[in-house]
Design a protein around this motif. Structure first.
Motif, PDB file in Angstrom:
ATOM      1  N   TYR A 161       2.989   6.050  -3.233  1.00  0.00           N
ATOM      2  CA  TYR A 161       4.124   6.933  -3.532  1.00  0.00           C
ATOM      3  C   TYR A 161       4.056   7.482  -4.947  1.00  0.00           C
ATOM      4  O   TYR A 161       4.365   8.650  -5.197  1.00  0.00           O
ATOM      5  N   PHE A 162       3.630   6.659  -5.875  1.00  0.00           N
ATOM      6  CA  PHE A 162       3.590   7.088  -7.275  1.00  0.00           C
ATOM      7  C   PHE A 162       2.494   8.113  -7.532  1.00  0.00           C
ATOM      8  O   PHE A 162       2.504   8.800  -8.547  1.00  0.00           O
ATOM      9  N   GLY A 163       1.552   8.248  -6.592  1.00  0.00           N
ATOM     10  CA  GLY A 163       0.498   9.240  -6.749  1.00  0.00           C
ATOM     11  C   GLY A 163       0.707  10.482  -5.913  1.00  0.00           C
ATOM     12  O   GLY A 163      -0.045  11.448  -6.029  1.00  0.00           O
ATOM     13  N   ASN A 164       1.718  10.478  -5.045  1.00  0.00           N
ATOM     14  CA  ASN A 164       1.967  11.641  -4.190  1.00  0.00           C
ATOM     15  C   ASN A 164       3.457  11.724  -3.862  1.00  0.00           C
ATOM     16  O   ASN A 164       3.881  11.453  -2.755  1.00  0.00           O
ATOM     17  N   LYS A 165       4.235  12.129  -4.860  1.00  0.00           N
ATOM     18  CA  LYS A 165       5.673  12.215  -4.663  1.00  0.00           C
ATOM     19  C   LYS A 165       6.081  13.443  -3.872  1.00  0.00           C
ATOM     20  O   LYS A 165       7.264  13.635  -3.587  1.00  0.00           O
ATOM     21  N   GLN A 166       5.102  14.291  -3.507  1.00  0.00           N
ATOM     22  CA  GLN A 166       5.434  15.427  -2.656  1.00  0.00           C
ATOM     23  C   GLN A 166       5.736  14.981  -1.223  1.00  0.00           C
ATOM     24  O   GLN A 166       6.358  15.726  -0.467  1.00  0.00           O
ATOM     25  N   ASN A 167       5.296  13.804  -0.863  1.00  0.00           N
ATOM     26  CA  ASN A 167       5.650  13.273   0.457  1.00  0.00           C
ATOM     27  C   ASN A 167       7.075  12.728   0.372  1.00  0.00           C
ATOM     28  O   ASN A 167       7.307  11.530   0.215  1.00  0.00           O
ATOM     29  N   LYS A 201      -0.904  12.501   2.504  1.00  0.00           N
ATOM     30  CA  LYS A 201      -0.832  13.214   1.243  1.00  0.00           C
ATOM     31  C   LYS A 201      -0.292  14.612   1.545  1.00  0.00           C
ATOM     32  O   LYS A 201      -1.006  15.469   2.068  1.00  0.00           O
ATOM     33  N   VAL A 202       0.967  14.820   1.234  1.00  0.00           N
ATOM     34  CA  VAL A 202       1.655  16.047   1.626  1.00  0.00           C
ATOM     35  C   VAL A 202       1.514  17.109   0.546  1.00  0.00           C
ATOM     36  O   VAL A 202       1.623  16.832  -0.648  1.00  0.00           O
ATOM     37  N   LYS A 203       1.256  18.348   0.980  1.00  0.00           N
ATOM     38  CA  LYS A 203       1.181  19.485   0.073  1.00  0.00           C
ATOM     39  C   LYS A 203       2.194  20.531   0.516  1.00  0.00           C
ATOM     40  O   LYS A 203       2.010  21.201   1.531  1.00  0.00           O
ATOM     41  N   PHE A 204       3.277  20.649  -0.227  1.00  0.00           N
ATOM     42  CA  PHE A 204       4.263  21.681   0.071  1.00  0.00           C
ATOM     43  C   PHE A 204       3.828  22.964  -0.613  1.00  0.00           C
ATOM     44  O   PHE A 204       4.256  23.297  -1.719  1.00  0.00           O
ATOM     45  N   THR A 223       0.799  -1.231   0.000  1.00  0.00           N
ATOM     46  CA  THR A 223       0.000   0.000   0.000  1.00  0.00           C
ATOM     47  C   THR A 223       0.828   1.277   0.000  1.00  0.00           C
ATOM     48  O   THR A 223       0.600   2.166  -0.846  1.00  0.00           O
ATOM     49  N   PRO A 224       1.812   1.471   0.896  1.00  0.00           N
ATOM     50  CA  PRO A 224       2.579   2.722   0.868  1.00  0.00           C
ATOM     51  C   PRO A 224       3.340   2.937  -0.438  1.00  0.00           C
ATOM     52  O   PRO A 224       3.408   4.059  -0.949  1.00  0.00           O
ATOM     53  N   ILE A 225       3.897   1.848  -0.973  1.00  0.00           N
ATOM     54  CA  ILE A 225       4.661   1.976  -2.209  1.00  0.00           C
ATOM     55  C   ILE A 225       3.748   2.383  -3.365  1.00  0.00           C
ATOM     56  O   ILE A 225       4.113   3.226  -4.204  1.00  0.00           O
TER      57      ILE A 225
END
Length: 452
Positions: A395-401, A435-438, A390-392
């Motif tokens: 990752y491909f959908g939220n590389k900002q994390n 889901k990180v938003k910088f 699941t985490p991997i």
């Protein structure tokens, strides 16, 4: 920003004082536990989890857990896991959770047959509640934390605060360790995990906490320090935490902390432009030089024993046959239990009794992977696949994390040497699902999909 830096500096001073005071007056550790709980409740009620304050509270609980165990501040051994579960549960009441996080509900359901079997198979001499809670509280904590974090939007400011909340109590523990056991050469006479240098507590858990602290203060120095003064402060703390981590002689936590840092730097380097890459190369160069100096000093202070420890040698410099301190034998019994009971396993908590029958020692598991297989059988294997995949995939959908891989590495490495005896691997694993938003404060935060 100046006010923010001033507040951070004041918090550092407060937590240095906490380390001193609890060393001088150990009974205050129990009051510290009460204060953490009351503060968390009041903070949650006041903010109603508007800005993911539940993550901050749980981050602090994770950071302080080993310190409170070390100083006998926790009235219940698994208290920190229970508190993480409670605060994140109430966080979901206030803010909901993603409807797509159902996969972790499935993970929870997969645990139930093993609990039922364990409750029926454990001997009469075994404390049923403690045996099951000791082994199942970690996975349950992970599942609840994952439900909360799955694709939940957080900003860089919220992440910064969370790193601070995790790191501050680890700083208190580090100060306590320096006072409890100064790094005198006399205590380093073997290459075994050193309880004396670990505050008289389990070196494995202390090392795990300090390894996490290494990563936290490296991140604060690298990404969240806007002045040279703050960079220096965070780097000094980083060095102190790293040094005490090395002195535990428990390799797992230190290696995990270094691995987290390496993956973070590699990701930053890959996604950065030429100017940032140049700065990163400078940081890498100074980090290697600084790490070499710290290691050399550690070798000197431990009479060379730490060098033997990491080379897997005994105090006379001879190679050890057993590379993992007996963990291979423990894991081997769990693999055997899985082979004998491949469908539903032998039941939660039963593996210690099973191991006593096989090797004559009733010892707890150090490896969560083999424990899951032994206790839950094929259902445990399916649960592990959920946790790894699941985490991997996210990752491909939220590389900002940019911390996702480091968080995942912490969990994956920690459960292989310290199982899930603390709340840290469960909570840090869940952070990889965020889901990180910088974004700038003026920029509206993109909301996650509707919660249920």
């Amino acid at each position: 920003m100046k006010n923010s830096q001033l507040t951070y500096f004041n918090l550092i001073i407060v937590h240095v004082i906490i380390g001193f005071v609890i060393y001088l007056l150990p009974f205050l550790a129990k009051l510290y536990t009460v204060f953490v709980f009351i503060f968390g409740v009041m903070y949650m009620l006041r903010t109603k989890n508007k800005n993911n304050e539940a993550l901050l509270i749980c981050g602090y609980i994770v950071g302080v857990e080993v310190f409170l165990r070390m100083t006998e501040g926790n009235p219940i051994h698994e208290l920190s896991k229970y508190l993480v579960i409670v605060f994140l549960f109430f966080g979901m009441i206030y803010k909901g959770f993603s409807k797509n996080s159902y996969i972790y509900i499935v993970f929870l359901l997969l645990l139930i047959p093993g609990i039922i079997i364990g409750a029926n198979e454990l001997s009469f001499d075994t404390n049923l509640r403690k045996a099951i809670a000791f082994n199942i509280s970690g996975p349950v904590c992970l599942a609840i934390a994952s439900l909360y974090c799955y694709q939940r939007v957080v900003t860089k400011e919220q992440l910064f605060k969370m790193f601070v909340f995790i790191g501050l109590p680890i700083l208190s523990m580090t100060i306590y360790l320096f006072l409890f056991t100064p790094s005198n050469k006399e205590i380093f006479i073997s290459t075994q995990s050193n309880f004396s240098a670990s505050g008289g507590f389990g070196p494995n858990q202390v090392s795990t906490s300090l390894g996490l602290g290494m990563f936290v203060f490296f991140v604060l120095a690298l990404l969240y320090s806007n002045t040279k003064k703050m960079i220096i402060i965070n780097l000094v703390i980083f060095v102190l935490v790293s040094y005490r981590g090395i002195l535990t002689f428990s390799r797992g936590g230190v290696i995990t902390g270094v691995a987290m840092i390496v993956f973070l730097v590699l990701i930053l380097f890959y996604y950065s432009g030429p100017k940032v890459k140049s700065k990163l190369l400078t940081i890498i160069l100074f980090s290697v030089i600084g790490g070499g100096l710290l290691w050399s000093y550690s070798v000197y202070k431990t009479n060379g024993m730490i060098e033997y420890r990491y080379a897997n040698k005994d105090a006379r410099g001879r190679d050890k046959e057993d590379r993992l301190g007996g963990r291979e034998a423990i894991a081997g019994t769990e693999i055997s239990a899985f082979k004998e009971n491949p469908i539903f396993g032998i039941g939660v908590g039963k593996n210690a009794e099973y191991r006593e029958e096989i090797i004559g020692h009733k010892v707890s598991s150090h490896n969560e992977i083999t424990r899951m297989l032994a206790d839950h059988g094929s259902l445990g294997l399916l649960g592990l696949l959920i946790l790894f995949i699941t985490p991997i995939s996210l990752y491909f959908g939220n590389k900002q994390n940019i911390f996702l891989i480091s968080f995942f590495v912490f969990w994956a490495l920690t459960i292989n040497h310290a199982a899930m005896r603390t709340a840290a691997p469960a909570f840090i694993y869940a952070l990889s699902l965020l889901k990180v938003k910088f974004v700038d404060e003026e920029t509206p935060v993109v909301h996650r999909e509707p919660a249920v």
